[in-house]
Enzyme design. Sequence first.
Site, PDB file in Angstrom:
ATOM      1  N   ASP A 162     -11.356  -9.888   5.611  1.00  0.00           N
ATOM      2  CA  ASP A 162     -12.723 -10.058   4.291  1.00  0.00           C
ATOM      3  C   ASP A 162     -12.778 -11.885   4.599  1.00  0.00           C
ATOM      4  O   ASP A 162     -13.907 -12.415   4.851  1.00  0.00           O
ATOM      5  CB  ASP A 162     -12.809  -9.859   2.757  1.00  0.00           C
ATOM      6  CG  ASP A 162     -12.648  -8.809   2.936  1.00  0.00           C
ATOM      7  OD1 ASP A 162     -12.741  -7.304   3.429  1.00  0.00           O
ATOM      8  OD2 ASP A 162     -13.238  -8.405   1.593  1.00  0.00           O
ATOM      9  N   LYS A 207       4.714 -14.610   4.419  1.00  0.00           N
ATOM     10  CA  LYS A 207       4.836 -15.269   3.810  1.00  0.00           C
ATOM     11  C   LYS A 207       6.011 -15.409   3.206  1.00  0.00           C
ATOM     12  O   LYS A 207       6.879 -15.139   2.426  1.00  0.00           O
ATOM     13  CB  LYS A 207       4.353 -14.708   2.702  1.00  0.00           C
ATOM     14  CG  LYS A 207       4.381 -16.083   0.723  1.00  0.00           C
ATOM     15  CD  LYS A 207       4.042 -16.854   0.803  1.00  0.00           C
ATOM     16  CE  LYS A 207       4.134 -18.195  -0.074  1.00  0.00           C
ATOM     17  NZ  LYS A 207       2.673 -19.723  -0.394  1.00  0.00           N
ATOM     18  N   ASP A 219      -5.663  -7.544   4.801  1.00  0.00           N
ATOM     19  CA  ASP A 219      -6.740  -6.727   4.110  1.00  0.00           C
ATOM     20  C   ASP A 219      -7.671  -7.807   3.696  1.00  0.00           C
ATOM     21  O   ASP A 219      -9.105  -8.115   4.026  1.00  0.00           O
ATOM     22  CB  ASP A 219      -6.672  -6.074   2.747  1.00  0.00           C
ATOM     23  CG  ASP A 219      -7.992  -5.706   2.361  1.00  0.00           C
ATOM     24  OD1 ASP A 219      -8.852  -5.272   2.322  1.00  0.00           O
ATOM     25  OD2 ASP A 219      -7.562  -5.538   0.694  1.00  0.00           O
ATOM     26  N   TYR A 258       0.934  -1.119   0.104  1.00  0.00           N
ATOM     27  CA  TYR A 258       0.036   0.082   0.353  1.00  0.00           C
ATOM     28  C   TYR A 258       1.075   1.438   0.436  1.00  0.00           C
ATOM     29  O   TYR A 258       0.444   2.723  -0.050  1.00  0.00           O
ATOM     30  CB  TYR A 258      -0.888   0.066   1.553  1.00  0.00           C
ATOM     31  CG  TYR A 258      -2.213  -1.355   0.798  1.00  0.00           C
ATOM     32  CD1 TYR A 258      -1.560  -2.168   1.300  1.00  0.00           C
ATOM     33  CD2 TYR A 258      -3.440  -0.588   0.806  1.00  0.00           C
ATOM     34  CE1 TYR A 258      -2.662  -3.118   0.706  1.00  0.00           C
ATOM     35  CE2 TYR A 258      -4.577  -1.308   1.088  1.00  0.00           C
ATOM     36  CZ  TYR A 258      -4.034  -2.577   0.984  1.00  0.00           C
ATOM     37  OH  TYR A 258      -4.925  -3.944   0.763  1.00  0.00           O
ATOM     38  N   ASP A 295      -0.985 -18.937   3.301  1.00  0.00           N
ATOM     39  CA  ASP A 295      -1.853 -19.642   3.119  1.00  0.00           C
ATOM     40  C   ASP A 295      -2.232 -20.346   3.742  1.00  0.00           C
ATOM     41  O   ASP A 295      -3.327 -20.954   3.677  1.00  0.00           O
ATOM     42  CB  ASP A 295      -1.467 -20.223   1.496  1.00  0.00           C
ATOM     43  CG  ASP A 295       0.230 -20.915   1.911  1.00  0.00           C
ATOM     44  OD1 ASP A 295       0.646 -20.218   2.243  1.00  0.00           O
ATOM     45  OD2 ASP A 295       0.551 -21.033   1.372  1.00  0.00           O
TER      46      ASP A 295
END
Length: 361
Positions: A253, A191, A249, A144, A225
């Site tokens: 969700d 990750k 983010d 971002y 993941d």
Amino acid sequence: MSKDDRADYNAVFPTELGPAMPHPITLIPGDGIGPEVTDAVLFVLSQTTVQIEWHRQNAGVKVFEQEGTPLPDTVLDSVRQNGVALKGPIGTPIGTGFRSVNVEIRRALDLYANLRPVLSLPGLKNRFGDVDLIVIRENTEDLYSGLEHEVVPGVVESLKVITKTASERIARFAFEYARREKRNSITAVHKANILKLGDGLFLESVRAVAQQFKEEIRYNEKIVDAASMHLVLNPSQFDILLLPNLYGDIVSDLCAGLVGGLGLVPSANIGKDFAVFEAVHGTAPDIAGQQLANPTALLLSSVLMLRHLNENAEADRIVAALHKVLTAGQVLTPDLGGTATTMKFAEAIANELNRNQVSNQ
Ligand code: ATP
């Protein structure tokens, strides 16, 4: 303390303000479903005893058409002056000079921590039983940062920026929050097996802070993941999730889906000096202007805001009234399988608040 004893939507940073003074609060209704859910929430809040002096500020698509910018200086000035804002989702038209007005507000006010409590609500069917998770997302850097460019035609670079300072700062926020709210464990999501330097630095920074809290709070790490799979298999194995900006983010969700969707999940953006409370959802243009939106996410964001202002009793009353309406199942918005409009749903909550007021007299 068991999870059941813990107050829903816990305090973020209680302030010194007493309940007798009206709280000056900036109100940004925003775009899309923002104005409708804002009206609904204002109506519910107007039925409480909390004294609020609203400072309404417009930002977004309409303002861009009138003033040539979607984020006039007066909006940020108002938040700086009041310290607290309640905000609807803001759309960002192309050609405004902003990637996202929502992201710009967080950046300009250095709202470095995004806190998203994800709780199962009573009366709603969901596959996962009793979900009680806190997602804490770093809010200022990562992909971002807005550093994107075309190297040569057909080749684009988007830069992911991770700093030790921002990673340690969000880790400290998460561990202090866990200590204050008597949470048991924090899982850092990353990750680093692929992004060895960037996510590696994030993990290294979080580990250094975790070490200082090791007597009180369990610390784990999960690759993003695998964390996503474990979340949909068994969310109750997690307590607090701590993530860099982009994974935060996406995973929040996913977590919203665990408890019934985006219409239900609130958030708080917290910095050293300011706090902005907003729903996790965006402008939802597909349902805007039709009174189809569920105002619960913004209402629960306002509950976080009331706790931040030390208005805990009225925050508790709103949550109890919401639970009553959801449990009764008579007045529900379409996302929850009902046919009620946004405002009818808010009116049902207000009726419960008033009933509860009368029965307490
Ligand atoms: P944006 O680009 O502003 O993020 P979007 O439509 O891509 O908007 P969201 O606004 O987050 O993304 O919404 C995704 C979908 O979730 C919407 O299309 C809508 O159907 C549903 N949704 C979001 N918020 C609500 C809400 N408050 N009540 C009911 N449904 C909602």
